[in-house]
Structures are given as structure tokens and as C-alpha cells.
Design an enzyme around this catalytic site. Structure first.
Site, PDB file in Angstrom:
ATOM      1  N   CYS A 179       0.828  -1.212   0.000  1.00 33.58           N
ATOM      2  CA  CYS A 179       0.000   0.000   0.000  1.00 33.58           C
ATOM      3  C   CYS A 179       0.865   1.266   0.000  1.00 33.58           C
ATOM      4  O   CYS A 179       1.474   1.576  -1.025  1.00 33.58           O
ATOM      5  CB  CYS A 179      -0.992  -0.044   1.149  1.00 33.58           C
ATOM      6  SG  CYS A 179      -2.406   1.039   0.867  1.00 33.58           S
ATOM      7  N   HIS A 184      -3.076  -5.163   1.638  1.00 25.80           N
ATOM      8  CA  HIS A 184      -2.389  -5.409   2.916  1.00 25.80           C
ATOM      9  C   HIS A 184      -2.484  -6.874   3.342  1.00 25.80           C
ATOM     10  O   HIS A 184      -3.327  -7.199   4.181  1.00 25.80           O
ATOM     11  CB  HIS A 184      -3.069  -4.596   4.023  1.00 25.80           C
ATOM     12  CG  HIS A 184      -2.942  -3.119   3.916  1.00 25.80           C
ATOM     13  ND1 HIS A 184      -1.935  -2.422   4.528  1.00 25.80           N
ATOM     14  CD2 HIS A 184      -3.705  -2.203   3.287  1.00 25.80           C
ATOM     15  CE1 HIS A 184      -2.078  -1.135   4.293  1.00 25.80           C
ATOM     16  NE2 HIS A 184      -3.147  -0.970   3.535  1.00 25.80           N
ATOM     17  N   GLU A 204      -0.695  -8.320   5.357  1.00 24.45           N
ATOM     18  CA  GLU A 204      -0.314  -8.404   6.773  1.00 24.45           C
ATOM     19  C   GLU A 204      -1.514  -8.318   7.704  1.00 24.45           C
ATOM     20  O   GLU A 204      -1.390  -8.565   8.898  1.00 24.45           O
ATOM     21  CB  GLU A 204       0.712  -7.305   7.116  1.00 24.45           C
ATOM     22  CG  GLU A 204       0.174  -5.872   7.199  1.00 24.45           C
ATOM     23  CD  GLU A 204       0.037  -5.176   5.843  1.00 24.45           C
ATOM     24  OE1 GLU A 204       0.132  -5.849   4.796  1.00 24.45           O
ATOM     25  OE2 GLU A 204      -0.180  -3.945   5.840  1.00 24.45           O
TER      26      GLU A 204
END
Ligand SMILES: NC(=O)CC[C@H](N)C(=O)O
Length: 197
Positions: A82, A176, A178
């Protein structure tokens, strides 16, 4: 004996902790990187999501912009999600005035391309190099890749827009991974770091 790869997460701003957790789950030794001396110690680096304008400012303030450019240009594996994707773009279509990037990927990106915070969304994204079906892409004020140079490999698209790319040592996603608990993208990056050593 080969030690596990040491991967830093650029910890100036953004979702650092989530990347540290995902990297550890993917089999890397992970730690935050704020200073040039810490950057010099790692085999690879993640640039997290957050706000690229702030990250750019802080990178200057911490004396990190040039060391980051040098190591990326020298071939250190780097992954940006991002805002991190924006930091790895050679060019931003709509930069905030004075906003600079580390660069490393021959692409032009459009910030906030998928809309504002309240237009954030999730979508299944098929990523080249990630086995076992699509990843759940979390898009938060996400950029897209407007155009790429000849050396850039397009790894994923969403809604007709490029959302994941790789050029040599640099990997970037608009979304994302994560935040999902699915560590396959971090495993892909950890393998890139392992292969580069
Ligand atoms: N979730 C994010 O990282 C958002 C990126 C942000 N829109 C930027 O320009 O940096």
C-alpha cells in the site's frame, strides 16, 4: 548452516507490528528499522502500509531516504504494501507537493485510486507466484499502478487495475496481506530474501 533471513520493517510510520508478526510466521527473523545502521544489518526490508506522504517526510528527517535508495538500487530485496508500494514507485502521478519516493520499480502509481477511507474493501486476488488460490486483498485508500515499464512483471490485477508487481528485487502490493493472517505473500518475499543471499 544457513541462518534464517533477517528482514527489517521500516518503522517510521504505519502498520509495522502486523508485518513483523507475518514475517515471523513466514520463517524470518524480523525487527524494526529506523536508522541507517539498522538498515545495514538486514537482508531484506518491508515498507509497510500507512501514509506515504508522512513516511516520505520522516524518511528525510531520519536520514533514511538516501540509504534506502542506495540499498534498493544495490539489490536488497524489498517489499512494499500500500503506502509501501507508493514508496517503491519511480513516479507518483499525484504526489503531495515535495513528496519523494525511494523508487526501485519502473512504474507510475496513483494514490488513493480506489477511493477514500470509507470506500475501503476486501476482494479475492489471484497473485502470480502465490500458490493455493487467491489471497484476501484488503484495500484501504489503496493506490493502483497506472503504468509500468518493460522490466516490471505484473503479478495481480483487480477491477482491471494492476495491484501487485515485481521488478528484480522489489515486490509491491496495493493491498495489505499483513492484516489477514494469510502469510503466503510474506512467505514469497521471505523466499526472495533467501534466494538473494
Ligand atoms: N493503507 C495505506 O497504506 C494507504 C496509503 C495512502 N493512501 C498513501 O497515500 O500513502
Amino acid at each position: 548452516m544457513t541462518r534464517e533471513p533477517v528482514i527489517g520493517v521500516l518503522a517510521l510510520q504505519g502498520d509495522v507490528r502486523e508485518h513483523l508478526t507475518a514475517l515471523a510466521a513466514a520463517g524470518a527473523a524480523a525487527g524494526p528499522v529506523r536508522r541507517p545502521a539498522e538498515l545495514a544489518e538486514v537482508d531484506g526490508l518491508v515498507i509497510p502500509g500507512g501514509e506515504s506522504t508522512t513516511m516520505s517526510k520522516l524518511a528525510h528527517l531520519f536520514g533514511m531516504m538516501e540509504p534506502l535508495r542506495e540499498r534498493v538500487a544495490a539489490g536488497m530485496p524489498v517489499y512494499g504494501s500500500c503506502a509501501g508500494l507508493i514508496m517503491l514507485a519511480d513516479k507518483i502521478l499525484d504526489p503531495r507537493s515535495g513528496q519523494e519516493t525511494v523508487g526501485g520499480i519502473d512504474m507510475i502509481v496513483r494514490r488513493n485510486a480506489f477511493g477514500r477511507q470509507n470506500e475501503s474493501f476486501e476482494a479475492a486476488v489471484e497473485v502470480t507466484g502465490v500458490e493455493g488460490g487467491p489471497v484476501e486483498g484488503v484495500f484501504i485508500r489503496a493506490p493502483w499502478v497506472e503504468s509500468t515499464g518493460a522490466g516490471v512483471e505484473i503479478l495481480a490485477e483487480h477491477g482491471g487495475h494492476v495491484v501487485a508487481v515485481r521488478q528484480r528485487n522489489a515486490l509491491a502490493t496495493s493491498f495489505h496481506p499483513e492484516l489477514t493472517g494469510d502469510h503466503r505473500v510474506h512467505r514469497l518475499f521471505t523466499d526472495m530474501v533467501r534466494d538473494a543471499r
